[in-house]
Design a protein around this motif. Structure first.
Motif, PDB file in Angstrom:
ATOM      1  N   ASN A 294       0.839  -1.194   0.000  1.00 47.91           N
ATOM      2  CA  ASN A 294       0.000   0.000   0.000  1.00 47.91           C
ATOM      3  C   ASN A 294       0.879   1.251   0.000  1.00 47.91           C
ATOM      4  OD1 ASN A 294      -1.907   1.993   0.401  1.00 47.91           O
ATOM      5  ND2 ASN A 294      -2.491   1.319   2.454  1.00 47.91           N
ATOM      6  N   PRO A 295       0.764   2.109  -1.024  1.00 45.12           N
ATOM      7  CA  PRO A 295       1.589   3.324  -1.042  1.00 45.12           C
ATOM      8  C   PRO A 295       1.156   4.359  -0.013  1.00 45.12           C
ATOM      9  CG  PRO A 295       0.084   3.295  -2.915  1.00 45.12           C
ATOM     10  CD  PRO A 295      -0.049   1.964  -2.245  1.00 45.12           C
ATOM     11  N   PHE A 296       0.019   4.129   0.636  1.00 41.50           N
ATOM     12  CA  PHE A 296      -0.476   5.035   1.677  1.00 41.50           C
ATOM     13  C   PHE A 296      -0.678   4.212   2.960  1.00 41.50           C
ATOM     14  CE2 PHE A 296      -2.239   5.941  -2.522  1.00 41.50           C
ATOM     15  CZ  PHE A 296      -1.615   7.147  -2.801  1.00 41.50           C
ATOM     16  N   ALA A 297       0.370   3.549   3.391  1.00 44.29           N
ATOM     17  CA  ALA A 297       0.269   2.464   4.360  1.00 44.29           C
ATOM     18  C   ALA A 297      -0.289   2.883   5.710  1.00 44.29           C
ATOM     19  CB  ALA A 297       1.639   1.814   4.538  1.00 44.29           C
ATOM     20  N   ASN A 298      -0.131   4.121   6.125  1.00 40.92           N
ATOM     21  CA  ASN A 298      -0.583   4.513   7.462  1.00 40.92           C
ATOM     22  C   ASN A 298      -1.915   5.239   7.459  1.00 40.92           C
ATOM     23  OD1 ASN A 298       1.709   3.465   8.814  1.00 40.92           O
ATOM     24  ND2 ASN A 298       2.902   5.231   8.140  1.00 40.92           N
ATOM     25  N   ALA A 299      -2.511   5.417   6.283  1.00 44.45           N
ATOM     26  CA  ALA A 299      -3.788   6.132   6.195  1.00 44.45           C
ATOM     27  C   ALA A 299      -4.951   5.170   6.392  1.00 44.45           C
ATOM     28  CB  ALA A 299      -3.905   6.825   4.843  1.00 44.45           C
ATOM     29  N   ARG A 300      -6.013   5.664   7.028  1.00 43.52           N
ATOM     30  CA  ARG A 300      -7.198   4.834   7.277  1.00 43.52           C
ATOM     31  C   ARG A 300      -8.122   4.903   6.062  1.00 43.52           C
ATOM     32  NH1 ARG A 300      -8.790   4.892  13.637  1.00 43.52           N
ATOM     33  NH2 ARG A 300      -6.699   4.540  14.441  1.00 43.52           N
TER      34      ARG A 300
END
Length: 361
Positions: A294-300
């Motif tokens: 996931n290129p936005f690994a920490n976003a919910r």
């Protein structure tokens, strides 16, 4: 180099348009929503209060926010006129909706895009959704060898065609299409608003089509509308077969270089389950290897929001480098084949053949 922070304007106020608002708020360091265009002042004022965004009534007002591009997310029937107006104003555009309802409209749009040297990409998100991206990585890594056929039961129309063409590497090959529409009763279980426990039964169509491409590859298309997108008792199914292996939904079977058969499962890695305090999707593994990160690994973000975020990010790369990620040409081809599938459904079990259109010559 991709711009450090992407600024975009949004045209539209529907269910899909709301994705872009959530994404901008979840990833403020990556994306900035400069404004939303809603023609109706009364509707726009209510929308601004609900979502806490700047709403304007004209394209000229929207451009005062100096977005890098606009996202067009309006109903299919009016998207072509919007696009041509945007082309004339030389505004880069990421178009959310398939760009036409007839073959003639698609060809007209292609001519207009060329006339104005339009900078446009289409936000076709499914091939960059985590699971579909993982499947595509397995195929492109060569684990299955040359792929010959796909059975897809998860996506409707042009979305399904996009996956079929990418997974089969079909390019702009013509195909023969035939099949039939059926109708079956199914119990409602949930929709866009959440779970439905009323036990209501409704009639649901099921489209079964075969697409035989000129190079010999075959797609078997199967979709139940509307149950398959919103149901706990109707789910997706995917099978892709190649000369050295197959994908059977979450199971991958293939041969090693020594022709030893291997069976592995795709393993989804999520944070925030079973007492973990975070929540986000991290990636998908096959054995010891990540086939998707996931290129936005920490976003919910849910899977579809991750995919739409990826489209926004790649639109930024497109403007910086000129590299397409899902071009108008690709979108026109997928939409055209989808229209021909509709024709086949209106003529049960009769062969309908596609032909090479102006964008593919």
């Amino acid at each position: 180099m991709r711009m450090s922070k992407i600024k975009f304007g949004l045209i539209g106020s529907g269910w899909r348009a709301e994705f872009y608002i959530r994404i901008a708020k979840a990833l403020p360091e990556r994306f900035e929503l400069t404004g939303v265009l809603i023609r109706s002042r009364e509707k726009g004022e209510a929308f601004a209060r609900k979502f806490g965004v700047n709403v304007v009534q004209s394209l000229d007002e929207l451009m005062k926010g100096e977005p890098d591009f606009v996202v067009l997310s309006v109903k299919r029937g009016i998207v072509t006129d919007y696009l041509i107006d945007i082309f004339k104003k030389r505004i880069p555009v990421l178009c959310e909706t398939p760009p036409g309802e007839t073959v003639e409209a698609l060809e007209e749009l292609w001519e207009q895009a060329n006339q104005y040297n339009a900078r446009i990409q289409i936000a076709e998100q499914y091939f960059v959704q985590p699971l579909y991206a993982a499947w595509l990585k397995v195929i492109r890594d060569g684990k299955l060898g040359e792929v010959s056929n796909i059975n897809l039961s998860s996506l409707h129309g042009y979305h399904g065609v996009s996956i079929i063409r990418k997974f089969l590497d079909a390019g702009y090959e013509n195909c023969m299409i035939y099949g039939k529409r059926f109708s079956f009763e199914v119990t409602e279980t949930y929709g866009r608003e959440g779970m439905d426990l009323d036990g209501k039964i409704f009639s649901c169509t099921r489209d079964r089509l075969t697409l035989e491409f000129d190079h010999g590859k075959v797609a078997f298309f199967d979709f139940s509308d509307p149950a398959q997108y919103h149901s706990f008792i109707r789910t997706r199914q995917l099978t892709v077969q190649g000369v050295r292996g197959e994908i059977d939904d979450l199971t991958v079977r293939y041969l090693t270089s020594d022709n030893v058969p291997v069976t592995q499962e795709l393993n989804r890695i999520d944070l925030g389950k079973y007492n973990n305090q975070e929540w986000s999707h991290n990636g998908i593994m096959l054995g010891e290897e990540f086939v998707y990160r996931n290129p936005f690994a920490n976003a919910r973000l849910n899977d579809d929001e991750i995919a739409v975020s990826t489209c926004l990010d790649r639109m930024g790369e497109y403007l910086a480098t000129g590299t397409d990620f899902y071009s108008l040409k690709e979108a026109l081809q997928d939409t055209y084949i989808s229209l021909m599938m509709d024709t086949a459904l209106k003529n049960p079990n009769q062969e309908v053949r596609t032909s090479t259109r102006i964008w593919a010559k």
